[in-house]
Design a protein around this motif. Structure first.
Motif, PDB file in Angstrom:
ATOM      1  N   ARG A 214       0.831  -1.197   0.000  1.00 38.77           N
ATOM      2  CA  ARG A 214       0.000   0.000   0.000  1.00 38.77           C
ATOM      3  C   ARG A 214       0.874   1.259   0.000  1.00 38.77           C
ATOM      4  NH1 ARG A 214      -3.060  -3.738   0.010  1.00 38.77           N
ATOM      5  NH2 ARG A 214      -2.755  -3.354  -2.187  1.00 38.77           N
ATOM      6  N   PHE A 215       2.009   1.179   0.666  1.00 35.52           N
ATOM      7  CA  PHE A 215       2.928   2.320   0.784  1.00 35.52           C
ATOM      8  C   PHE A 215       3.392   2.769  -0.593  1.00 35.52           C
ATOM      9  CE2 PHE A 215       6.407   4.919   1.978  1.00 35.52           C
ATOM     10  CZ  PHE A 215       6.334   5.174   3.339  1.00 35.52           C
ATOM     11  N   GLN A 216       3.895   1.829  -1.371  1.00 40.83           N
ATOM     12  CA  GLN A 216       4.417   2.191  -2.686  1.00 40.83           C
ATOM     13  C   GLN A 216       3.301   2.541  -3.656  1.00 40.83           C
ATOM     14  OE1 GLN A 216       5.163  -0.651  -5.558  1.00 40.83           O
ATOM     15  NE2 GLN A 216       5.368  -2.373  -4.167  1.00 40.83           N
ATOM     16  N   GLN A 217       2.140   1.886  -3.521  1.00 44.50           N
ATOM     17  CA  GLN A 217       1.015   2.202  -4.394  1.00 44.50           C
ATOM     18  C   GLN A 217       0.561   3.639  -4.186  1.00 44.50           C
ATOM     19  OE1 GLN A 217      -2.653   0.144  -3.528  1.00 44.50           O
ATOM     20  NE2 GLN A 217      -3.410   0.366  -5.609  1.00 44.50           N
ATOM     21  N   ALA A 218       0.591   4.110  -2.937  1.00 44.34           N
ATOM     22  CA  ALA A 218       0.175   5.477  -2.636  1.00 44.34           C
ATOM     23  C   ALA A 218       1.104   6.490  -3.291  1.00 44.34           C
ATOM     24  CB  ALA A 218       0.147   5.690  -1.120  1.00 44.34           C
ATOM     25  N   ILE A 219       2.396   6.200  -3.282  1.00 45.52           N
ATOM     26  CA  ILE A 219       3.361   7.115  -3.890  1.00 45.52           C
ATOM     27  C   ILE A 219       3.110   7.240  -5.385  1.00 45.52           C
ATOM     28  CG2 ILE A 219       5.820   7.454  -4.404  1.00 45.52           C
ATOM     29  CD1 ILE A 219       6.419   6.051  -1.726  1.00 45.52           C
ATOM     30  N   LYS A 220       2.854   6.116  -6.039  1.00 45.66           N
ATOM     31  CA  LYS A 220       2.596   6.145  -7.480  1.00 45.66           C
ATOM     32  C   LYS A 220       1.246   6.805  -7.789  1.00 45.66           C
ATOM     33  CE  LYS A 220       3.431   1.686  -7.832  1.00 45.66           C
ATOM     34  NZ  LYS A 220       3.622   0.320  -8.409  1.00 45.66           N
ATOM     35  N   SER A 221       0.261   6.592  -6.929  1.00 41.77           N
ATOM     36  CA  SER A 221      -1.056   7.192  -7.154  1.00 41.77           C
ATOM     37  C   SER A 221      -1.000   8.712  -7.020  1.00 41.77           C
ATOM     38  CB  SER A 221      -2.070   6.625  -6.166  1.00 41.77           C
ATOM     39  OG  SER A 221      -2.256   5.239  -6.370  1.00 41.77           O
ATOM     40  N   GLU A 222      -0.153   9.197  -6.094  1.00 48.06           N
ATOM     41  CA  GLU A 222      -0.014  10.644  -5.936  1.00 48.06           C
ATOM     42  C   GLU A 222       0.523  11.279  -7.209  1.00 48.06           C
ATOM     43  OE1 GLU A 222       2.081  14.240  -5.684  1.00 48.06           O
ATOM     44  OE2 GLU A 222       3.263  12.389  -5.523  1.00 48.06           O
ATOM     45  N   VAL A 223       1.437  10.593  -7.865  1.00 45.97           N
ATOM     46  CA  VAL A 223       2.001  11.103  -9.118  1.00 45.97           C
ATOM     47  C   VAL A 223       0.900  11.232 -10.172  1.00 45.97           C
ATOM     48  CG1 VAL A 223       3.588  10.598 -11.012  1.00 45.97           C
ATOM     49  CG2 VAL A 223       4.300  10.197  -8.652  1.00 45.97           C
ATOM     50  N   ILE A 224       0.025  10.217 -10.249  1.00 46.88           N
ATOM     51  CA  ILE A 224      -1.063  10.244 -11.224  1.00 46.88           C
ATOM     52  C   ILE A 224      -2.020  11.395 -10.931  1.00 46.88           C
ATOM     53  CG2 ILE A 224      -3.050   8.970 -12.114  1.00 46.88           C
ATOM     54  CD1 ILE A 224      -1.492   6.385 -11.556  1.00 46.88           C
ATOM     55  N   LEU A 225      -2.393  11.554  -9.653  1.00 43.42           N
ATOM     56  CA  LEU A 225      -3.329  12.615  -9.291  1.00 43.42           C
ATOM     57  C   LEU A 225      -2.719  13.993  -9.533  1.00 43.42           C
ATOM     58  CD1 LEU A 225      -4.944  11.235  -6.013  1.00 43.42           C
ATOM     59  CD2 LEU A 225      -6.011  11.485  -8.251  1.00 43.42           C
TER      60      LEU A 225
END
Length: 290
Positions: A214-225
Motif C-alpha cells: 500500500r505504501f508504494q502504491q500510494a506514492i505512485k497514485s499521488e504522481v497520477i493525481l
C-alpha cells in the motif's frame, strides 16, 4: 494450547528476522528506505531544503556545480524540491497505508469472524468498490473531498483497502475454527479478545506485507493525481514536478523530470524488494510454518 501456538508464532517472527538479515537485497532496501525517512524528517523540521522556494539562479539554469540538477522556471533549486518531495512521498505512503490497513483489517476481521449477514454485507460492499476501476474511484473521491494534502491522504486511504480486507477475511475464516481459538472461548475469552488478541497476531504477517504494498502504491497514485491536477498543493512533490515537466520537455529542460523520476524509482524499487523479502520470510506456507 494457546501457549504452544504463541510460542510457534514467536518462533516464526524470529525465523523471519533471521532470514531478512541474511538477504542482502532486503538489508540494502531497509537502508535505502531508512535514508528516505531520515531525509523526510530533516526536511520536515527545516534542517535541509528549508528554503526550497528561494530563487538561487536564473530560470531553467542547466545542471552545474552550483545547482546539481539545475533550476526550475522560477529559478528554484531542483535538488531542494526533490528532497522536499521525499517528505511528501513518505508522508503520503505512511498515512495512506495506515488508513487503508486500519479499514481493511477491521472489516476483514469482522466479516471473517462473525460470518452470516455481517459477512454478506461487507463482501457486497468491497465487491462493489472493486468493480469500479481504481483510478476512476480515486479520481471521484478526490473530486468530492476537494484539493489539499489532507484530502489526498484520505482519498488514497479509503480507496485502497479492498485487497487487504479480502485477504484478512479469508485468513480469519481459517483460523477461527482452530483449537487455540476454541480453547480461548472455553476459558471465557469474548469475541473482541479472540479477534484482536488471538487471531490478529497470527495473521499479522499478511498485514505487514500488504502495508509495504500500500505504501508504494500510494506514492505512485499521488504522481497520477498530481499529473491530473488533483495532487499536492502548495509544496513540492515528485508528482507535481513530473507534471511541470510536461511543458519543460518541449524546451529541452529535462532535469526536473529526471530528478523526480530517479528519486521515485529508487524508493519504489526498495519498497518492492523489501515487500518480496517480507513475503518470503513471513509467509508460513513458503517457509513450512503453517
Amino acid at each position: 494450547m494457546s501457549v504452544n501456538h504463541s510460542s510457534e508464532s514467536k518462533s516464526l517472527w524470529g525465523h523471519a528476522w533471521t532470514e531478512l538479515k541474511r538477504d542482502k537485497a532486503a538489508v540494502f532496501s531497509m537502508i535505502v528506505i531508512g535514508g528516505y525517512v531520515l531525509l523526510a524528517a530533516l526536511t520536515f523540521f527545516g534542517v535541509i531544503a528549508g528554503e526550497w522556494s528561494k530563487e538561487i539562479g536564473a530560470s531553467y539554469s542547466a545542471p552545474s556545480l552550483d545547482a546539481l540538477f539545475g533550476t526550475d522556471i522560477f529559478g528554484r533549486s531542483v535538488v531542494y524540491k526533490t528532497l522536499k518531495g521525499a517528505e511528501m512521498a513518505i508522508g503520503i505512503g505512511f498515512s495512506t497505508a495506515t488508513i487503508s490497513t486500519v479499514i481493511g483489517v477491521t472489516l476483514g476481521l469482522t466479516a471473517g469472524y462473525f460470518g452470516g449477514k455481517v459477512d454478506e454485507f461487507i463482501v457486497w460492499f468491497y465487491t462493489s468498490m472493486a468493480s469500479i476501476p481504481y483510478i476512476m474511484l480515486l479520481f471521484a473521491v478526490t473530486m468530492v473531498l476537494g484539493k489539499g494534502t489532507s484530502s489526498l491522504f484520505l482519498a488514497l486511504g479509503i480507496t485502497s483497502w479492498v485487497g487487504l480486507c479480502r485477504l484478512v477475511r479469508g485468513e480469519v475464516m481459517r483460523h477461527k475454527q482452530r483449537e487455540y481459538i476454541q480453547a480461548a472461548a472455553a476459558l471465557g475469552a469474548g469475541n473482541t479478545r479472540r479477534m484482536f488478541k488471538h487471531i490478529l497476531p497470527n495473521i499479522f504477517h499478511i498485514v505487514i506485507i500488504q502495508f509495504s504494498l500500500r505504501f508504494q502504491q500510494a506514492i505512485k497514485s499521488e504522481v497520477i493525481l498530481s499529473y491530473l491536477g488533483l495532487g499536492v498543493q502548495g509544496q513540492p512533490s515528485w508528482g507535481t514536478m513530473i507534471d511541470d515537466s510536461k511543458l519543460e520537455l518541449a524546451r529541452g529542460v529535462w532535469w526536473q523530470l529526471t530528478a523526480a523520476t530517479v528519486a521515485m524509482f529508487v524508493l519504489v524499487l526498495a519498497l518492492n524488494l523489501l515487500g518480496d523479502a517480507l513475503r518470503d520470510s513471513l509467509d508460513p506456507k513458503l517457509k513450512g510454518k503453517a
